[in-house]
Design an enzyme around this catalytic site. Structure first.
Site, short mmCIF file in Angstrom:
data_model
loop_
_atom_site.label_atom_id
_atom_site.label_comp_id
_atom_site.label_asym_id
_atom_site.label_seq_id
_atom_site.Cartn_x
_atom_site.Cartn_y
_atom_site.Cartn_z
N ASP A 1 0.83 -1.21 0.00
CA ASP A 1 0.00 0.00 0.00
C ASP A 1 0.86 1.26 0.00
O ASP A 1 1.98 1.26 0.51
CB ASP A 1 -0.93 -0.03 1.23
CG ASP A 1 -2.10 0.92 1.06
OD1 ASP A 1 -2.37 1.37 -0.07
OD2 ASP A 1 -2.74 1.22 2.09
N ASN B 1 -10.89 -2.62 -5.58
CA ASN B 1 -10.14 -1.63 -6.37
C ASN B 1 -10.78 -1.29 -7.72
O ASN B 1 -10.42 -0.30 -8.36
CB ASN B 1 -8.68 -2.08 -6.59
CG ASN B 1 -7.82 -2.01 -5.34
OD1 ASN B 1 -6.90 -2.79 -5.16
ND2 ASN B 1 -8.10 -1.06 -4.46
#
Ligand code: IPE
Ligand code: IPE
Ligand code: MG
Length: 251
Positions: free
Chosen positions: A29, A77
């Protein structure tokens, strides 16, 4: 390769070889924040993220870690701007094509985990051929979680198991943890011992919900494109300090 990375080709002396995690999972991330900090578009962060992943994969191999699972794209996502999603899909495809030769040379066995049917057809083809070509490689198991969601994975396992019960191929009383795990995308890989998340977020974000039941969790503020061998060394050193009790009491 920098001088520091050259030094870190060998397992650092303070790490105990017999106490390394067998399987490391990473939530990569912070690519977007990394790019923003440099005044660049988010996609540049994803590009640099690929370089970081390549180095950590090689590092796992150099240091004797048997499996690495990287979270590349979650089922959530898809909710990102279309241009970013398109960029990521094209990036995955290009990187796979470019890296196949080196993965063969480095003896990497790549597998993709997730709902692959929903990915662009050309990416699916690239995925299929890379998995087929590397299937007998024994150097390291490299798992890429793409269109992966932990809940979705558990649901698809339940559906397959329910169908087998309906067809009389499986008895409900025979469904134990091992049978269930066998129906997950990760069948054949041991559960992660260490879960690393970069960029400081203290959450799992639907990653390997079943498999991380007893993983040690390590969160660092470092953004994924900056996560290098030195950072990985810190994560492994922290891991080796942990007292893994698995619910028991140490004497
Ligand atoms: C992780 O970086 C990569 C993917 C989810 C594909 P992000 O893109 O989430 O970066 P941040 O969290 O916005 O900084
Ligand atoms: C998790 O990161 C998914 C990947 C690294 C591929 P996200 O950036 O999507 O997670 P949230 O939105 O911060 O939970
Ligand atoms: Mg993020």
């Amino acid at each position: 390769m920098t001088a520091n990375q050259t030094i870190l080709r060998e397992l650092p002396a303070d790490l105990k070889r017999d106490r390394l995690p067998r399987h490391v999972a990473v939530i990569m991330d912070g690519n977007g924040r990394w790019a923003k900090k440099q005044g660049l578009p988010r996609i540049m962060g994803h590009r640099r993220g690929v370089d970081a992943l390549k180095d950590i994969l090689r590092c796992c191999k150099d240091w004797g870690i048997g499996a690495l699972t990287a979270y590349a794209f979650s089922t959530e996502n898809w909710g990102r701007p279309l241009e970013e999603v398109d960029f990521l899909m094209t990036l995955f495809e290009r990187v796979l094509r470019q890296e196949l030769k080196e993965m063969m040379e480095e003896n990497v066995q790549i597998q993709f985990v997730g709902n692959l049917d929903a990915l662009p057809r050309s990416l699916q083809n690239e995925i299929r051929s890379s998995m087929e070509e590397t299937r007998n490689n024994k150097g390291i198991q490299f798992r890429v979680a793409t269109n992966y969601g932990g809940r979705q994975e558990i649901l698809q396992a339940c559906k397959t198991i329910a169908t087998k019960v309906q067809q009389g191929l499986l008895q409900p009383e025979d469904i134990d943890e091992s049978v269930f795990a066998h129906h997950l995308y990760t069948a054949g890989t041991c559960d992660p011992d260490l879960l690393i998340r970069t960029s400081g977020e203290m959450r799992i974000s639907n990653f390997l919900l079943w498999q991380v039941a007893y993983a040690e969790i390590y969160v660092t503020d470092t953004l994924w494109p900056d996560f290098d061998r030195t950072e990985f060394h810190h994560a492994l050193a922290a891991y080796q300090q942990r007292d893994r009790r698995f619910g028991k009491v140490n004497q």
